[in-house]
Design an enzyme around this catalytic site. Structure first.
Site: not given
Ligand code: NAD
Length: 269
Positions: A37, A63-64, A157, A161
């Site tokens: 992360d 950073d991915v 977004y 996806k």
């Molecule tokens: N929360 C929802 O409702 C939801 C719904 C559908 C899909 N998602 C997907 O689930 C995944 C996780 O989301 P979440 O809700 O846990 O969000 P979150 O913000 O809690 O966690 C995301 C993590 O990704 C990290 N991150 C961001 N940019 C980065 C980078 N460039 N390199 C490395 N790490 C990075 C952030 O620091 C964070 O720790 C995402 O792909 C999101 O699109 C979430």
């Protein structure tokens, strides 16, 4: 015996929300987990929680979107744990705009860089390591219900996806064709209670909102089950796809959305 004993997993975006729940759940089932992360404090807390629960994990700053960092992540994983079996390509962000006309090119690039380029690099760099380990493997890409249907104000977004959904199927076919035993599937969460909602920028002029969206409020009316999901609702699905319980699944979509994509509830009784 855990379901993932002797397996090694990388979880990107592992410091928060769904990624953290996935890292904890895979570790609970015996996997040794490398969480990566940009959030170092969150990553350190995660590793402490996993170790306190008796699991094994390592946090690496990443950073991915930084391609040069990827070979280092794979090399450090193999040096520490000897192999790689599971990749959870989870890191992602949501950038909203009132309409697509209001979205800046910079925001579009940031959105696509993390959500598409990051997943591409995760997959490109994990496959050779899984092949070296020689025991198949499981790649799980976190897409969204926004990858299955349109999402106004989150069009960028949604585009990322949708891309991930078909990227997963394409890589599933490449791996099946190679006969390497690597399975590739996508997961489609609905409205999940994680910090991501609070990070969606509040720019009233661009988004038409004065506050970040509240997942609980959205889910009360938007999800047929009437509640937001928890990160563990998603992690349980990821565990299934990572484990041998799903050994006949590849190129599939696992939808975990409280019924959002199934239809609408006419009346709550
Ligand atoms: N929360 C929802 O409702 C939801 C719904 C559908 C899909 N998602 C997907 O689930 C995944 C996780 O989301 P979440 O809700 O846990 O969000 P979150 O913000 O809690 O966690 C995301 C993590 O990704 C990290 N991150 C961001 N940019 C980065 C980078 N460039 N390199 C490395 N790490 C990075 C952030 O620091 C964070 O720790 C995402 O792909 C999101 O699109 C979430």
């Amino acid at each position: 015996m855990g379901q993932l004993d002797n397996r090694v997993a990388i979880v990107t975006g592992g410091a928060s929300g769904i990624g953290a729940a996935c890292a904890e759940t895979l570790a609970r089932e015996g996997a040794r987990v490398v969480a990566t992360d940009i959030d170092d404090a969150g990553g350190r807390d995660l590793v402490a929680r996993i170790r306190a629960a008796g699991g094994e994990a390592l946090f690496l700053h990443q950073d991915v979107t930084d391609e040069a960092r990827w070979p280092e992540i794979i090399a450090e994983t193999e040096a520490k744990y000897g192999r790689l079996d599971i990749m959870v390509a989870n890191a992602g962000i949501g950038v909203s705009a009132r309409t697509i006309v209001d979205m800046t090119m910079a925001d579009w690039r940031r959105q696509t860089a993390i959500n598409i380029d990051g997943v591409f690099l995760s997959v490109k760099h994990c496959i050779p390591a899984m092949r070296r380990a020689g025991n198949g493997g499981s790649i799980v890409m976190i897409s969204s219900v926004a990858g299955l249907r349109g999402s106004p104000t989150l069009a960028g977004y949604s585009a990322t996806k949708g891309a991930v959904r078909l990227f997963a199927k394409s890589i599933a076919m490449e791996c099946a064709g190679a006969g390497d035993g690597i399975r590739v599937n996508s997961v489609h969460p609905g409205i999940i209670d994680t910090p991501i909602w609070g990070k969606i920028p509040v720019n009233a002029q661009a988004t038409g909102r004065n506050a970040p969206p509240d997942p609980h409020e959205l889910a009360r009316t938007g999800a047929p089950l009437g509640r937001a999901g928890t990160p563990y609702d998603i992690a349980n699905g990821v565990l299934f796809l990572a484990s041998d319980a799903s050994s006949y699944m590849t190129g599939a979509e696992l939808v975990i959305d409280g019924g959002i994509t199934a239809g609408t509830v006419a009346r709550r009784i």
